[in-house]
Design a protein around this motif. Structure first.
Motif, PDB file in Angstrom:
ATOM      1  N   LEU A   1      -0.982  -5.395  -1.408  1.00 51.94           N
ATOM      2  CA  LEU A   1      -1.015  -6.414  -0.564  1.00 51.94           C
ATOM      3  C   LEU A   1      -1.591  -4.679   0.354  1.00 51.94           C
ATOM      4  O   LEU A   1      -0.160  -4.010   1.240  1.00 51.94           O
ATOM      5  CB  LEU A   1       0.500  -6.706  -0.223  1.00 51.94           C
ATOM      6  CG  LEU A   1      -0.016  -7.638  -0.687  1.00 51.94           C
ATOM      7  CD1 LEU A   1       1.129  -8.253  -2.397  1.00 51.94           C
ATOM      8  CD2 LEU A   1       1.305  -9.195  -0.282  1.00 51.94           C
TER       9      LEU A   1
ATOM     10  N   ASP B   1       1.363  -1.424  -0.179  1.00 50.92           N
ATOM     11  CA  ASP B   1       0.059   0.285  -0.371  1.00 50.92           C
ATOM     12  C   ASP B   1       1.011   1.369  -0.267  1.00 50.92           C
ATOM     13  O   ASP B   1       0.393   2.228  -1.004  1.00 50.92           O
ATOM     14  CB  ASP B   1      -0.989   0.286   1.133  1.00 50.92           C
ATOM     15  CG  ASP B   1      -0.234  -0.103   2.285  1.00 50.92           C
ATOM     16  OD1 ASP B   1       0.996  -1.071   2.243  1.00 50.92           O
ATOM     17  OD2 ASP B   1      -0.535   0.700   3.325  1.00 50.92           O
ATOM     18  N   GLY B   2       1.727   1.301   0.573  1.00 49.72           N
ATOM     19  CA  GLY B   2       3.020   2.521   0.891  1.00 49.72           C
ATOM     20  C   GLY B   2       3.824   3.263  -0.415  1.00 49.72           C
ATOM     21  O   GLY B   2       3.243   3.778  -1.375  1.00 49.72           O
TER      22      GLY B   2
ATOM     23  N   ASN C   1      -1.334  -3.668   3.828  1.00 51.15           N
ATOM     24  CA  ASN C   1      -0.581  -3.550   5.268  1.00 51.15           C
ATOM     25  C   ASN C   1      -1.000  -2.262   6.616  1.00 51.15           C
ATOM     26  O   ASN C   1      -0.490  -2.230   7.630  1.00 51.15           O
ATOM     27  CB  ASN C   1       0.152  -4.461   6.220  1.00 51.15           C
ATOM     28  CG  ASN C   1       1.325  -3.748   5.464  1.00 51.15           C
ATOM     29  OD1 ASN C   1       1.565  -2.864   5.769  1.00 51.15           O
ATOM     30  ND2 ASN C   1       2.668  -4.874   5.493  1.00 51.15           N
TER      31      ASN C   1
ATOM     32  N   GLY D   1       0.148   0.422   5.891  1.00 46.95           N
ATOM     33  CA  GLY D   1       1.653   0.901   6.308  1.00 46.95           C
ATOM     34  C   GLY D   1       2.953   0.324   5.763  1.00 46.95           C
ATOM     35  O   GLY D   1       2.700  -0.439   4.899  1.00 46.95           O
ATOM     36  N   PHE D   2       3.642   1.247   6.816  1.00 43.81           N
ATOM     37  CA  PHE D   2       4.962   0.642   6.169  1.00 43.81           C
ATOM     38  C   PHE D   2       5.235  -0.389   7.070  1.00 43.81           C
ATOM     39  O   PHE D   2       6.086  -0.491   7.811  1.00 43.81           O
ATOM     40  CB  PHE D   2       5.972   1.914   6.345  1.00 43.81           C
ATOM     41  CG  PHE D   2       6.113   3.136   5.303  1.00 43.81           C
ATOM     42  CD1 PHE D   2       4.914   3.258   4.131  1.00 43.81           C
ATOM     43  CD2 PHE D   2       6.070   4.488   5.939  1.00 43.81           C
ATOM     44  CE1 PHE D   2       5.134   3.843   3.432  1.00 43.81           C
ATOM     45  CE2 PHE D   2       6.053   5.176   5.387  1.00 43.81           C
ATOM     46  CZ  PHE D   2       5.535   5.836   4.395  1.00 43.81           C
ATOM     47  N   GLY D   3       4.753  -1.900   6.234  1.00 48.39           N
ATOM     48  CA  GLY D   3       4.856  -2.743   7.245  1.00 48.39           C
ATOM     49  C   GLY D   3       6.690  -3.482   7.646  1.00 48.39           C
ATOM     50  O   GLY D   3       6.772  -3.662   8.211  1.00 48.39           O
TER      51      GLY D   3
HETATM   52 MG    MG Z   1       2.328  -1.452   3.128  1.00 51.88          MG
END
Ligand code: MG
Ligand code: TPP
Length: 611
Positions: free
Chosen positions: A492, A467-468, A494, A496-498
């Motif tokens: 994908l 997503d980021g 999640n 944020g910056f997983g």
């Molecule tokens: Mg992410």
């Protein structure tokens, strides 16, 4: 001598159109086309010339200069550096928007010709709109930002300069060792200025891949080292693909039994069914490849620049290191002995010199055992989530691999996904893996996918993006729809910056400024990626789980244009299997006990007290 009177831009375009390349006996234009975003700095000069030349050199319009440059660079990577594209921009912001992409091409050693507009050579209107004024140096323009990230940099201040500059540019673009971005800054007034160019300048020229043969002594030393090694290992980098040496590598590895581990750039040269392939190496490597690296008494780097992810920040290899590379810059890295030469030429010579020689049965048995272990680990890593739980990225990777064509190319660049793909993606056809992990640039994925598709429209292209990264640069999704260059994008989400959140945790930090929920906010955004992708003209849908993802992939493969499939994933999960330590410096001083503990562990690692 006959002369043709043309503007500099007209002459430039005419010259670019007649540069040709011969690949495997087939001749074609070296430049597949020109990406262009016009402004005052290029529309009248270069723009007019491109419009006149549309039949011999196609022009493509993009939405973002960095994005179009990513597409051009990905095109060159997917074309194994045999062909390239051109990117032209206005002066100022249009030009500097490409600097990040220039760095990406520079790190990855990929050919691309940048033609940013530049300030007036005459200085007549100074300061022209968007001119960055340097108080102390009148020769500086914004384009000087390209210097450290270009293999060749030039500024065209007189029309006749291109007679010298263009062949030099081609020499760099097509040289296996010097290959990288070339920047020719085109002063706005000079683009429009006429000159009497010699007709001979526009004669078509065919460029061919240079294959440097190995030095006999260097080669003999490597042959001797292999003969006396108990546990040799080959580490393949992108050079294997650029040298188009995959068949020779497959043959040599099979005949000698020497195992092969792959870097991010080298993955895709061998297919998953090759008996000697151990998979990805290093920080994001498989346990089989990393066990072999630790046990190897001879590591042969083939076409790799040995970045820290490959070497586990220089803690993974214990044996003697030999670098086979066409670039002098890479030969003596990490204390290696060097064999300079084209990868294919060197592997062919090794095959001849070592005919009949094989690794010991003991080393073979050890490798077979670790390969079997790694196969079992794959099943654990990609396990489906429990009912109601969100899937891991790894489970999505496995589903995408199952649900896409044999000839599919997976494209990725940043986030947690490259690590999962490096460990888990089963390459089913040569060139089926395209992960930009030299610069690991967020925002490469979609634009890069477009370039990959343009390089070979017959292949299915599946872009995997977080997503980021998607939010950072997605606008060439609309270009893919516009050009009929169909992509399958799996997003994908999640929230944020997983991967950086996990890294923060691992270095003792508290959750801060990575996941959306941990960042300063008044209202948590609930981003509707499906609506967003649809608004750009793509087909889009959300998959609620892995089964829905698999069904959506079937629809996406049948669709007539780019599709985006969005799936929520668990930000906390990443594959535990394989992998290796990565040097990320932890603060010496902190109020947090967790940071202090992480620092102690870090120091123990540096001191070699901990594995
Ligand atoms: Mg992410
Ligand atoms: C242009 C750019 N900025 C910053 C980074 C540092 N960075 C690496 S991964 C990442 C987060 C990516 O987020 P996302 O795409 O959602 O993937 P995830 O980590 O969640 O898997 C960041 C900020 C980068 N690689 N590139």
């Amino acid at each position: 001598m006959t002369h043709i009177r043309l503007t500099m831009a007209q002459a430039l375009v005419r010259w670019l159109a007649v540069q040709r390349v011969e690949v495997d006996g087939v001749e074609q234009p070296y430049f597949a086309g020109v990406w262009a975003i016009f402004g005052h700095g290029n529309v009248a000069g270069v723009g007019e010339a491109l419009a006149e030349a549309e039949d011999i050199l196609p022009t493509y319009r993009a939405h973002n200069e960095q994005g179009m440059a990513h597409a051009a660079i990905a095109f060159a990577k997917a074309s194994r550096r045999q062909r390239a594209m051109v990117c032209t921009t206005s002066i100022g912001p249009g030009a500097t928007n490409m600097v990040t992409a220039a760095a990406l091409a520079h790190v990855n050693r990929l050919p691309v010709l940048f033609l940013p507009g530049d300030i007036y050579a005459s200085r007549r209107p100074d300061p022209v709109l968007q001119q960055v004024e340097d108080f102390g140096d009148a020769t500086v323009s914004a384009n000087d930002c390209f210097r450290p990230v270009s293999r060749l940099f030039d500024r065209i201040t007189r029309p006749e300069q291109i007679i010298d500059a263009l062949p030099r540019a081609m020499a760099v673009l097509t040289d296996p060792a010097a290959c990288g971005p070339v920047t020719l800054c085109l002063c706005q007034d000079v683009q429009a200025e006429a000159y009497d160019y010699p007709e001979a300048f526009f004669e078509p020229r065919v460029w061919r891949q240079r294959r440097v043969q190995a030095d006999a002594d260097e080669l003999a030393a490597l042959v001797a080292a292999i003969r006396s090694a108990k546990a040799p290992l080959i580490v393949v980098g992108g050079g294997v693909l650029y040298s188009r040496a995959e068949a020779e590598l497959a043959k040599f590895a099979a005949a000698s039994g020497i195992p092969v581990a792959e870097t991010q750039a080298g993955k895709g040269a061998l297919t998953v069914d090759h008996p000697q392939l151990l998979g990805g190496i290093g920080v994001t490597g498989t346990s089989a490849a990393n066990a072999a690296a630790a046990a190897a008494d001879l590591v042969i780097g083939v076409g790799t620049r040995l970045q820290d992810f490959t070497t586990g920040s220089r803690t993974l290899f214990r044996g003697q290191l030999v670098q086979v590379n066409v670039a002098l810059h890479d030969l003596a890295k990490h204390g290696a002995a060097g064999v300079m030469g084209d990868v294919r030429a060197v592997i062919e010579s090794l095959g001849g010199a070592l005919a009949g020689w094989q690794v010991s049965p003991a080393w073979r048995a050890e490798l077979d055992a670790s390969k079997a272990r790694a196969a079992a680990e794959y099943e654990t890593a990609t396990v489906l989530p429990a009912d109601g739980a969100l899937p891991s990225d790894a489970a999505v990777v496995a589903a995408v691999a199952r649900g896409t064509a044999e000839n599919a190319v997976v494209v990725c660049a940043a986030g947690g996904l490259p690590g999962e793909l490096h460990k888990l993606w089963p390459t089913r056809s040569v060139g089926g893996y395209h992960v930009e992990y030299g610069y690991s640039c967020m925002g490469y994925e979609i634009a890069g996918g477009l370039g990959v598709k343009m390089a070979d429209p017959a292949r299915e292209v599946v872009v995997m993006v977080g997503d980021g990264s998607y939010l950072m640069l997605n606008s060439e999704l609309a270009t893919s729809v516009m050009l009929g260059m169909k992509l399958i994008v799996v997003l994908l989400d999640n929230r944020g910056f997983g991967c950086i959140n996990r890294l923060q945790h691992a270095t003792g930090g508290r959750p801060f400024n990575n996941m959306l929920a941990d960042s300063r906010h008044v209202r948590l955004p609930d981003i509707d990626f499906v609506a967003h992708a649809k608004s750009l003209g793509a087909i889009a849908e959300k998959a609620g789980d892995i089964a829905e993802l698999e069904a959506a992939l079937v629809r996406a493969r049948e669709a007539d244009r780019t599709s985006v499939i969005v799936i929520d994933t668990d930000a906390a999960l990443s594959s535990e299997v394989g992998g290796h330590w990565w040097d990320v410096a932890v603060p010496e001083i902190s109020s947090r006990a967790e940071v202090a503990a992480a620092r102690r562990e870090y120091e123990a690692r540096l001191a070699g007290e901990k594995e």
